[in-house]
Scaffold this motif. Structure first.
Motif, mmCIF file in Angstrom:
data_model
loop_
_atom_site.group_PDB
_atom_site.id
_atom_site.type_symbol
_atom_site.label_atom_id
_atom_site.label_comp_id
_atom_site.label_asym_id
_atom_site.label_seq_id
_atom_site.Cartn_x
_atom_site.Cartn_y
_atom_site.Cartn_z
ATOM 1 N N ALA A 27 0.799 -1.183 0.085
ATOM 2 C CA ALA A 27 -0.060 0.163 -0.102
ATOM 3 C C ALA A 27 0.893 1.191 0.035
ATOM 4 O O ALA A 27 0.588 2.295 -0.710
ATOM 5 C CB ALA A 27 -1.122 0.030 1.230
ATOM 6 N N GLU A 28 2.092 1.301 0.732
ATOM 7 C CA GLU A 28 2.832 2.386 0.763
ATOM 8 C C GLU A 28 3.514 2.609 -0.489
ATOM 9 O O GLU A 28 3.857 3.602 -1.112
ATOM 10 C CB GLU A 28 3.901 2.156 1.846
ATOM 11 N N ALA A 29 3.801 1.416 -1.119
ATOM 12 C CA ALA A 29 4.466 1.468 -2.512
ATOM 13 C C ALA A 29 3.758 2.181 -3.477
ATOM 14 O O ALA A 29 4.128 2.933 -4.443
ATOM 15 C CB ALA A 29 5.032 0.152 -2.994
ATOM 16 N N VAL A 30 2.716 1.734 -3.671
ATOM 17 C CA VAL A 30 1.544 2.339 -4.449
ATOM 18 C C VAL A 30 1.341 4.014 -4.324
ATOM 19 O O VAL A 30 1.372 4.560 -5.333
ATOM 20 C CB VAL A 30 0.009 1.558 -4.299
ATOM 21 N N ARG A 31 1.198 4.191 -3.021
ATOM 22 C CA ARG A 31 1.256 5.583 -2.983
ATOM 23 C C ARG A 31 2.479 6.315 -3.201
ATOM 24 O O ARG A 31 2.403 7.661 -3.565
ATOM 25 C CB ARG A 31 0.737 5.752 -1.382
ATOM 26 N N LEU A 32 3.485 5.984 -2.849
ATOM 27 C CA LEU A 32 5.058 6.451 -3.291
ATOM 28 C C LEU A 32 4.997 6.657 -4.838
ATOM 29 O O LEU A 32 5.449 7.665 -5.307
ATOM 30 C CB LEU A 32 6.030 5.674 -2.673
ATOM 31 N N ASP A 33 4.687 5.587 -5.428
ATOM 32 C CA ASP A 33 4.765 5.697 -6.978
ATOM 33 C C ASP A 33 3.878 6.486 -7.628
ATOM 34 O O ASP A 33 4.096 7.248 -8.501
ATOM 35 C CB ASP A 33 4.435 3.968 -7.550
ATOM 36 N N ALA A 34 2.457 6.652 -6.990
ATOM 37 C CA ALA A 34 1.805 7.739 -7.455
ATOM 38 C C ALA A 34 2.174 9.128 -7.279
ATOM 39 O O ALA A 34 2.098 9.933 -8.115
ATOM 40 C CB ALA A 34 0.072 7.388 -6.926
ATOM 41 N N LEU A 35 2.753 9.195 -6.134
ATOM 42 C CA LEU A 35 3.238 10.638 -5.789
ATOM 43 C C LEU A 35 4.395 10.990 -6.673
ATOM 44 O O LEU A 35 4.248 12.027 -7.147
ATOM 45 C CB LEU A 35 3.853 10.448 -4.321
#
Length: 682
Positions: free
Chosen positions: A67-75
């Motif tokens: 979940a953190e990886a998805v958020r970071l990638d989107a950012l």
């Protein structure tokens, strides 16, 4: 400066009055290569061992929850697409023991002149303590933001450094060190594993005689941090005088109250050390120490990159010199002149080259080429292309095959560069000149009378591009080079003029060649003088090849021509080659017979098989000289004689071969066959 900070919904909300800067590391992310370099401190922040991280961001997946990886990638994706130059985010990582830990990252996005992002530099730090309290407290920590901006701003200033001096200048001009309160900086590089070379002397006029080169085992602070690989924070003037009395006696007048000496470590080995000198400072807080260690790591990365670039530049200069032959070989039957000129007087690495390749049977190959770009990569590609072109030609491949294989080689290098090139192969006994062009300029031909004209040569795509787009066809143009005639090959630096059309430059060059000296070396000098007088922004390579009237080698050569299906021009070129070879090799009295039989074999191969025909002519030595004609095709079906009948329009081919040739036969060649015939030469 715009910044994007992403706060998760479950942000902790416990107010606290103090924040501490824990572990802080830095990273350098090459977006084009997909590689992200992290220093040892960053490894600690992510709780990964160096052996577990291979330089790809994906290898951090075990430490970053999905979940953190998805958020970071989107950012990060949003920041790259929106045109912003920085971003920031808090996220959690999963430690080796299974605990979740808060982490903070800030990155600066570097873009090329067209706005395309190519690199991200930034920091990561342990945010556990600060996020165990209220997020409101984050907005009050201006000192932390200032300190972080110092590291980020200095790292950004170092991003474009290409030499060690660039690194020193960037540190001096970035004002980051000024914001840290330093009054000067000294820097030394480790040389030969045993001494330190001082490359930055500190404040103007502060150089200490005898410290330009010091041994690592001497009692200096730089020597100590290089030996121990640990920073040395000198808290006071008394601490300095007590720990390093030899150096202190020479710099006491500078009124230094504190100093920080940091080892510069790259790939787990010391490459140097940096010293930051302070006045009116009383010791270092833990936050300041962590900040300076992170700064030292960033400087070490930039310094190592600059040192590698300098080494690459030196290597490229060596490659460029190796690319151009040290001497032109003596070729019987030919006179050759070559010239090379760098438009910027050697400050940049050029991509132009020439080569002369002696071949068996009285033949010689001539190459002129230009690799895209004016940098070390172009020089490296250039050197490799010259080697493979020479190798393919020496292996006996036809000019078209030489060019096609060179294009495939360049494509398989996985470089973004392409190259233009012209390859000429001339049989000096017959004068048969075969030319292949890959996106390059047409050559010029000067006659014995001095007239000069453009020599139209069918062309293929530039090397590298033809392989990428699956268009490896390089048609061969065949002409005769009479004794005394001169072939001119050059790169576009000889014809390009600021603000002028390329065709105008070619017409001017044609006029200069026509009016130029008759002696070949003098002609080459004259053309270079004109380019020098005119100026220009490109390199220039020139090759002149003249077929000599005297000492033309006689007989004994070997010629080969590929003839593709539905290619009447290639068939015409093969006929032209056969006629010229027969006359030059002393078989003029049997010329009609040989040309008729060779033509019959070529046409049969093209009509009755599905692939190309390969025609080879050579002279056989022995009790009696024989001229041998071979025609290869891809069909394994053997030819057979048959009666044509009174009104038949076919069936007479082998009968004709049998009647005119002294001997003929058929051989299996791999998946195909070869039909051959021989003629005794009087």
């Amino acid at each position: 400066m715009p910044s994007t900070v992403s706060l998760p919904d479950d942000w902790p909300a416990h107010p606290d009055q103090s924040l501490s800067l824990n572990r802080m590391g830095s990273f350098d992310w090459d977006l084009d290569a997909g590689q992200m370099h992290m220093d040892p401190a960053a490894h600690e922040v992510f709780d990964v061992r160096p052996a577990e991280y291979d330089g790809r961001p994906e290898s951090l997946a075990p430490r970053v929850p999905p979940a953190e990886a998805v958020r970071l990638d989107a950012l990060v994706s949003s920041a790259l697409k929106s045109g912003t130059d920085s971003y920031g985010a808090y996220f959690r990582i999963r430690c080796r023991d299974g605990r979740l830990r808060w982490t903070h990252t800030q990155g600066r996005i570097l873009r090329d002149p067209d706005g395309r992002p190519y690199r991200i530099i930034g920091i990561v730090r342990d945010a556990t303590e600060e996020l165990s309290h209220s997020a409101e407290r984050l907005g009050l920590d201006e000192e932390r933001r200032r300190q972080t901006s110092v590291v980020e701003g200095t790292t950004a200033a170092l991003a474009h450094a290409r030499t060690v001096q660039d690194v020193i200048d960037a540190l001096s001009d970035s004002h980051g060190l000024d914001r840290l309160g330093t009054m000067g900086m000294v820097m030394g590089l480790v040389e030969a594993g045993s001494r330190i070379h001082l490359v930055a002397e500190g404040p103007e006029g502060s150089f200490v005689p005898g410290t330009r080169y010091t041994r690592i085992d001497e009692g200096y602070p730089m020597s100590e941090v290089v030996r121990s690989l640990q920073p040395r924070f000198i808290e006071s003037a008394e601490d300095f005088a007590r720990s390093y009395p030899i150096l202190w006696d020479k710099i006491e007048y500078m009124e230094i109250s504190a100093a920080a000496y940091l080892p510069l470590i790259a790939q787990a080995r010391p490459i140097g050390a940096i010293g930051l000198l302070y006045q009116e400072k009383d010791g270092f807080t833990q936050e300041e120490r962590n900040l300076l260690v992170a700064l030292g790591s960033s400087i070490a990365q930039s310094l190592q990159r600059a040192m590698l670039l300098e080494q690459e530049h030196d290597l490229a200069e060596g490659l460029q010199q190796a690319m151009l032959p040290r001497r032109i070989p003596a070729v019987p039957g030919a006179q050759i002149a070559v010239r090379y000129r760098s438009a910027r007087m050697g400050r940049d690495i050029g991509g132009d080259w020439y080569d002369v390749i002696p071949l068996p049977g009285g033949r010689v190959g001539a190459v002129i080429g230009d690799v895209q770009g004016h940098d070390t990569h172009a020089a490296a590609v250039m050197g490799q292309l010259r080697i493979v072109l020479r190798a393919y030609a020496a292996e006996g491949h036809s000019p078209a095959t030489v060019m096609a294989r060179a294009s495939v080689f360049l494509h398989e290098l996985d470089t973004d560069r392409f190259a233009t090139c012209t390859y000429a192969e001339v049989d000096l006994s017959t004068g048969v000149l075969q030319l292949v062009r890959a996106g390059h300029l047409d050559p010029l031909l000067r006659t014995r009378s001095g007239d000069c004209r453009r020599l139209p040569v069918q062309g293929g795509m530039p090397l590298g591009l033809s392989a990428e787009f699956g268009s490896l066809e390089y048609p061969v143009t065949t002409v005769e080079l009479d004794p005394g005639e001169t072939l001119l090959l050059c790169t576009d630096g000889l014809v390009e003029q600021p603000g002028a059309d390329l065709d105008d430059g070619v017409r001017l060059l044609t006029s200069l060649v026509q009016d130029g000296p008759g002696e070949l070396q003098s002609l080459a000098d004259r053309l270079c003088e004109v380019v020098y007088e005119r100026g220009g922004d490109d390199d220039m390579a020139l090759l002149l090849l003249r077929r000599r009237v005297e000492d033309v080698p006689q007989g004994g050569g070997r010629l080969q021509q590929h003839v593709a299906q539905n290619d009447p021009e290639a068939l015409s070129a093969a006929r032209h080659m056969i006629g010229a070879a027969v006359r030059a090799w002393g078989a003029r009295e049997r010329a009609d017979e040989i040309e008729l039989v060779a033509d019959e074999l070529m046409v049969n191969a093209l009509m009755h098989t599905e692939g190309p025909a390969i025609v080879t002519l050579r002279v056989l030595s022995g009790p009696e000289r024989r001229l041998r004609v071979e025609v290869e095709d891809r069909s394994s079906a053997l030819p057979r004689r048959r009666e044509a009948g009174e009104s038949g329009v076919s069936g007479r081919g082998l009968m004709l071969v049998d009647r005119l040739a002294d001997v003929w036969g058929v051989e299996s060649r791999g998946s195909g066959k070869c039909v051959w015939c021989e003629f005794v030469m009087d």
